[in-house]
Write a protein that holds these residues in place. Sequence first.
Motif, PDB file in Angstrom:
ATOM      1  N   GLY A  48      10.054   9.706  17.104  1.00  0.00           N
ATOM      2  CA  GLY A  48       9.187   9.300  15.996  1.00  0.00           C
ATOM      3  C   GLY A  48       9.271  10.193  14.772  1.00  0.00           C
ATOM      4  N   VAL A  49      10.298  11.058  14.712  1.00  0.00           N
ATOM      5  CA  VAL A  49      10.460  11.921  13.542  1.00  0.00           C
ATOM      6  C   VAL A  49      10.781  11.083  12.306  1.00  0.00           C
ATOM      7  N   PHE A  50      11.552  10.022  12.500  1.00  0.00           N
ATOM      8  CA  PHE A  50      11.896   9.127  11.397  1.00  0.00           C
ATOM      9  C   PHE A  50      11.023   7.883  11.497  1.00  0.00           C
ATOM     10  N   ARG A  51      10.389   7.517  10.404  1.00  0.00           N
ATOM     11  CA  ARG A  51       9.545   6.316  10.401  1.00  0.00           C
ATOM     12  C   ARG A  51      10.270   5.117   9.838  1.00  0.00           C
ATOM     13  N   GLY A  52      11.500   5.239   9.516  1.00  0.00           N
ATOM     14  CA  GLY A  52      12.267   4.128   8.971  1.00  0.00           C
ATOM     15  C   GLY A  52      13.138   4.602   7.836  1.00  0.00           C
ATOM     16  N   GLN A  53      13.841   3.671   7.231  1.00  0.00           N
ATOM     17  CA  GLN A  53      14.677   3.980   6.081  1.00  0.00           C
ATOM     18  C   GLN A  53      14.179   3.150   4.911  1.00  0.00           C
ATOM     19  N   ARG A  54      14.117   3.777   3.758  1.00  0.00           N
ATOM     20  CA  ARG A  54      13.625   3.089   2.573  1.00  0.00           C
ATOM     21  C   ARG A  54      14.567   3.336   1.402  1.00  0.00           C
ATOM     22  N   LEU A  55      14.580   2.395   0.509  1.00  0.00           N
ATOM     23  CA  LEU A  55      15.288   2.596  -0.750  1.00  0.00           C
ATOM     24  C   LEU A  55      14.372   3.340  -1.703  1.00  0.00           C
ATOM     25  N   ASP A  56      14.929   4.248  -2.464  1.00  0.00           N
ATOM     26  CA  ASP A  56      14.176   4.947  -3.492  1.00  0.00           C
ATOM     27  C   ASP A  56      14.423   4.190  -4.800  1.00  0.00           C
ATOM     28  N   LEU A  57      13.497   3.300  -5.132  1.00  0.00           N
ATOM     29  CA  LEU A  57      13.658   2.439  -6.301  1.00  0.00           C
ATOM     30  C   LEU A  57      13.273   3.174  -7.582  1.00  0.00           C
ATOM     31  N   ASP A  58      13.990   2.885  -8.635  1.00  0.00           N
ATOM     32  CA  ASP A  58      13.678   3.439  -9.948  1.00  0.00           C
ATOM     33  C   ASP A  58      12.771   2.446 -10.662  1.00  0.00           C
ATOM     34  N   ALA A  59      11.488   2.774 -10.746  1.00  0.00           N
ATOM     35  CA  ALA A  59      10.501   1.856 -11.328  1.00  0.00           C
ATOM     36  C   ALA A  59      10.857   1.501 -12.768  1.00  0.00           C
ATOM     37  N   GLN A  60      11.313   2.469 -13.543  1.00  0.00           N
ATOM     38  CA  GLN A  60      11.647   2.173 -14.945  1.00  0.00           C
ATOM     39  C   GLN A  60      12.821   1.218 -15.062  1.00  0.00           C
ATOM     40  N   ALA A  61      13.815   1.382 -14.198  1.00  0.00           N
ATOM     41  CA  ALA A  61      14.966   0.471 -14.222  1.00  0.00           C
ATOM     42  C   ALA A  61      14.554  -0.946 -13.867  1.00  0.00           C
ATOM     43  N   LEU A  62      13.456  -1.075 -13.119  1.00  0.00           N
ATOM     44  CA  LEU A  62      12.950  -2.397 -12.747  1.00  0.00           C
ATOM     45  C   LEU A  62      11.932  -2.931 -13.759  1.00  0.00           C
ATOM     46  N   GLY A  63      11.721  -2.191 -14.842  1.00  0.00           N
ATOM     47  CA  GLY A  63      10.834  -2.660 -15.897  1.00  0.00           C
ATOM     48  C   GLY A  63       9.400  -2.162 -15.802  1.00  0.00           C
ATOM     49  N   PHE A  64       9.120  -1.229 -14.893  1.00  0.00           N
ATOM     50  CA  PHE A  64       7.779  -0.673 -14.768  1.00  0.00           C
ATOM     51  C   PHE A  64       7.759   0.699 -15.426  1.00  0.00           C
ATOM     52  N   GLY A  65       7.309   0.736 -16.681  1.00  0.00           N
ATOM     53  CA  GLY A  65       7.351   1.957 -17.475  1.00  0.00           C
ATOM     54  C   GLY A  65       6.128   2.842 -17.353  1.00  0.00           C
ATOM     55  N   VAL A  66       5.086   2.379 -16.679  1.00  0.00           N
ATOM     56  CA  VAL A  66       3.839   3.142 -16.586  1.00  0.00           C
ATOM     57  C   VAL A  66       3.437   3.287 -15.124  1.00  0.00           C
ATOM     58  N   THR A  67       3.101   4.517 -14.748  1.00  0.00           N
ATOM     59  CA  THR A  67       2.529   4.779 -13.430  1.00  0.00           C
ATOM     60  C   THR A  67       1.169   5.413 -13.644  1.00  0.00           C
ATOM     61  N   VAL A  68       0.166   4.902 -12.946  1.00  0.00           N
ATOM     62  CA  VAL A  68      -1.204   5.400 -13.091  1.00  0.00           C
ATOM     63  C   VAL A  68      -1.753   5.714 -11.704  1.00  0.00           C
ATOM     64  N   PHE A  69      -2.410   6.857 -11.609  1.00  0.00           N
ATOM     65  CA  PHE A  69      -3.120   7.206 -10.386  1.00  0.00           C
ATOM     66  C   PHE A  69      -4.583   6.883 -10.603  1.00  0.00           C
TER      67      PHE A  69
END
Length: 152
Positions: A48-69
């Motif tokens: 269980g050390v690995f929980r899976g594999q994920r792509l590290d997506l570039d939000a800006q390249a996908l058109g998401f220019g703002v990140t808000v917490f």
Amino acid sequence: MIPLDDLDRALIRALAADATQSAGALGRAHGLSQPACWRRIARLRAAGVFRGQRLDLDAQALGFGVTVFLGIKLATKGRVSLEDFERAVTSIPEVQTVEHVLGMYDYRLRVVARDISDFERVLRRRIMTLPGVGNVEANVLLSEERRPGPLG
């Protein structure tokens, strides 16, 4: 929890940096045969050390220019269950992470939007209408520096 040696930690760091590496390539880089490296990776996966594999997506390249917490304080914990809130908030595609936290707020959300106007729409139409939402605090991400995790 399984005991990890230095070689296990090196493999974990290498896979955290690039999970597409083959067992053969990892083995060559760390002085192991391909089968020995594969067995170590399989042991780590089985533990269980690995929980899976994920792509590290570039939000800006996908058109998401703002990140808000967002920090969200639920107004009425008695009438609205935490599960109801969590079920509703996780159905919003712009909400990337939902963290139940202890402190000033009950939840911390990472929300992406195309721009500030798009974020305002998501906030007003989707987040503020969620069951039990009380106080909301927004922090706009200006820059982000990724650092290695505890094994890096």
